[in-house]
Design a protein around this motif. Structure first.
Motif, mmCIF file in Angstrom:
data_model
loop_
_atom_site.group_PDB
_atom_site.id
_atom_site.type_symbol
_atom_site.label_atom_id
_atom_site.label_comp_id
_atom_site.label_asym_id
_atom_site.label_seq_id
_atom_site.Cartn_x
_atom_site.Cartn_y
_atom_site.Cartn_z
ATOM 1 N N SER A 6 0.801 -1.223 0.000
ATOM 2 C CA SER A 6 0.000 0.000 0.000
ATOM 3 C C SER A 6 0.836 1.277 0.000
ATOM 4 N N GLN A 7 2.094 1.225 0.457
ATOM 5 C CA GLN A 7 2.913 2.426 0.410
ATOM 6 C C GLN A 7 4.387 2.073 0.403
ATOM 7 N N LEU A 8 5.181 2.946 -0.168
ATOM 8 C CA LEU A 8 6.625 2.763 -0.207
ATOM 9 C C LEU A 8 7.272 3.871 0.613
ATOM 10 N N GLY A 9 8.039 3.493 1.608
ATOM 11 C CA GLY A 9 8.757 4.487 2.401
ATOM 12 C C GLY A 9 9.961 5.016 1.635
ATOM 13 N N LYS A 10 10.493 6.159 2.102
ATOM 14 C CA LYS A 10 11.644 6.779 1.448
ATOM 15 C C LYS A 10 12.852 5.858 1.419
ATOM 16 N N ASP A 11 13.090 5.151 2.520
ATOM 17 C CA ASP A 11 14.244 4.258 2.609
ATOM 18 C C ASP A 11 14.120 3.108 1.612
ATOM 19 N N VAL A 12 12.926 2.528 1.555
ATOM 20 C CA VAL A 12 12.693 1.416 0.629
ATOM 21 C C VAL A 12 12.816 1.901 -0.812
ATOM 22 N N LEU A 13 12.261 3.063 -1.097
ATOM 23 C CA LEU A 13 12.341 3.641 -2.435
ATOM 24 C C LEU A 13 13.804 3.855 -2.836
ATOM 25 N N TYR A 16 15.403 0.486 -3.578
ATOM 26 C CA TYR A 16 14.998 -0.011 -4.892
ATOM 27 C C TYR A 16 15.740 0.722 -6.010
ATOM 28 N N GLN A 17 15.938 2.016 -5.839
ATOM 29 C CA GLN A 17 16.676 2.790 -6.839
ATOM 30 C C GLN A 17 18.107 2.281 -6.967
ATOM 31 N N GLU A 18 18.726 1.981 -5.842
ATOM 32 C CA GLU A 18 20.106 1.483 -5.854
ATOM 33 C C GLU A 18 20.212 0.099 -6.478
ATOM 34 N N LEU A 19 19.197 -0.722 -6.297
ATOM 35 C CA LEU A 19 19.247 -2.113 -6.741
ATOM 36 C C LEU A 19 18.717 -2.349 -8.147
ATOM 37 N N THR A 20 18.156 -1.324 -8.768
ATOM 38 C CA THR A 20 17.580 -1.485 -10.108
ATOM 39 C C THR A 20 18.118 -0.409 -11.045
ATOM 40 N N PHE A 21 17.713 -0.504 -12.290
ATOM 41 C CA PHE A 21 18.032 0.522 -13.292
ATOM 42 C C PHE A 21 16.883 1.513 -13.436
ATOM 43 N N LEU A 22 15.995 1.558 -12.446
ATOM 44 C CA LEU A 22 14.788 2.374 -12.526
ATOM 45 C C LEU A 22 14.942 3.679 -11.747
ATOM 46 N N THR A 23 14.274 4.722 -12.229
ATOM 47 C CA THR A 23 14.246 5.997 -11.523
ATOM 48 C C THR A 23 13.188 5.934 -10.425
ATOM 49 N N LYS A 24 13.215 6.921 -9.551
ATOM 50 C CA LYS A 24 12.220 7.018 -8.476
ATOM 51 C C LYS A 24 10.806 7.046 -9.073
ATOM 52 N N ALA A 30 5.525 1.843 -11.177
ATOM 53 C CA ALA A 30 5.466 0.374 -11.116
ATOM 54 C C ALA A 30 4.673 -0.066 -9.888
ATOM 55 N N HIS A 31 4.892 0.607 -8.781
ATOM 56 C CA HIS A 31 4.177 0.284 -7.543
ATOM 57 C C HIS A 31 2.676 0.509 -7.708
ATOM 58 N N LYS A 32 2.334 1.621 -8.333
ATOM 59 C CA LYS A 32 0.921 1.945 -8.573
ATOM 60 C C LYS A 32 0.280 0.870 -9.466
ATOM 61 N N ARG A 33 0.971 0.526 -10.561
ATOM 62 C CA ARG A 33 0.421 -0.470 -11.501
ATOM 63 C C ARG A 33 0.305 -1.846 -10.843
ATOM 64 N N PHE A 34 1.314 -2.219 -10.049
ATOM 65 C CA PHE A 34 1.286 -3.509 -9.360
ATOM 66 C C PHE A 34 0.146 -3.535 -8.341
ATOM 67 N N SER A 35 0.011 -2.455 -7.588
ATOM 68 C CA SER A 35 -1.042 -2.376 -6.562
ATOM 69 C C SER A 35 -2.435 -2.472 -7.171
ATOM 70 N N GLU A 36 -2.599 -1.959 -8.389
ATOM 71 C CA GLU A 36 -3.898 -2.021 -9.065
ATOM 72 C C GLU A 36 -4.318 -3.462 -9.367
ATOM 73 N N ASP A 44 -2.366 -4.637 1.781
ATOM 74 C CA ASP A 44 -1.834 -4.410 3.121
ATOM 75 C C ASP A 44 -0.934 -5.541 3.611
ATOM 76 N N ARG A 45 -0.787 -6.596 2.816
ATOM 77 C CA ARG A 45 0.072 -7.716 3.217
ATOM 78 C C ARG A 45 1.429 -7.599 2.531
ATOM 79 N N PRO A 46 2.502 -7.813 3.295
ATOM 80 C CA PRO A 46 3.829 -7.768 2.665
ATOM 81 C C PRO A 46 4.047 -8.978 1.751
ATOM 82 N N ASP A 47 4.815 -8.773 0.723
ATOM 83 C CA ASP A 47 5.224 -9.844 -0.199
ATOM 84 C C ASP A 47 4.057 -10.592 -0.841
ATOM 85 N N THR A 48 2.972 -9.901 -1.101
ATOM 86 C CA THR A 48 1.845 -10.507 -1.796
ATOM 87 C C THR A 48 2.269 -10.857 -3.224
#
Length: 189
Positions: A6-13, A16-24, A30-36, A44-48
């Motif tokens: 349901s939400q991405l914290g600043k630290d997690v974001l 993810y930026q460090e571990l991928t080739f994706l921008t913030k 991607a989070h919005k599309r996945f959540s949809e 509300d469940r982690p690792d769904t």
């Protein structure tokens, strides 16, 4: 590194930026599309995990002839069912992003084309690859002779050690001579 959908914290974001080739912005989209793709309870469940059938409804994958294989390669599910967590989904988008390197893109392309997951592209893998590209209808399917000739041509061009298969380094060698590979191996949300 699991997070609630349901939400991405600043630290997690940032992680993810460090571990991928994706921008913030790409990660947030991607989070919005996945959540949809999730129900309210699942968000509300982690690792769904989202089932492959739902992932394949995304327009960006719907018309890709390798859509099921892409999900299978990026899925970390023990059940090998092609379902994706948000992190699997980010890995997929990262490998297909404009910023991913030729080495990363060719590695994942090889894994997608290695249908039997044995680390080589053999005749069976190449036949499935061609069938995915040409379609498997009676009008588009190659004859047995056409298929044999095409696979022989592919192996003649790609199989440097002449063992009857294409390994990752041989595949990467062929890809390195294909200037449009990097720009065409992408999925943009």
């Amino acid at each position: 590194m699991g997070t609630t959908a349901s939400q991405l914290g600043k630290d997690v974001l940032s992680e993810y930026q460090e571990l991928t080739f994706l921008t913030k912005q790409e990660i947030l989209l991607a989070h919005k599309r996945f959540s949809e793709l999730l129900s309210k309870e699942e968000r509300d469940r982690p690792d769904t995990r989202v089932p492959m059938e739902k992932i394949l409804t995304l327009p960006e994958l719907k018309s890709n002839p390798f859509r099921q294989r892409i999900c299978q390669v990026f899925s970390t599910s023990d059940r090998k069912d092609g379902s994706l967590t948000f992190e699997d989904f980010l890995d997929l988008l990262s490998a297909f992003s404009d910023s991913a390197t030729l080495e990363i893109k060719s590695h994942y392309a090889f894994r997608i084309f290695d249908f039997d997951d044995d680390g080589t592209l053999d005749t069976g893998d190449l036949e499935k690859l061609v069938n995915c590209l040409t379609g498997e209808t009676d009008e588009t399917r190659l004859t047995t002779d056409e298929m044999r000739q095409l696979i022989n041509n592919i192996l003649e061009e790609s199989d440097i050690d002449k063992d009857g298969t294409v390994n990752l380094s041989e595949f990467q060698h062929v890809i390195s001579r294909s200037p449009d590979f990097v720009s065409s191996f992408k999925i943009v949300l």
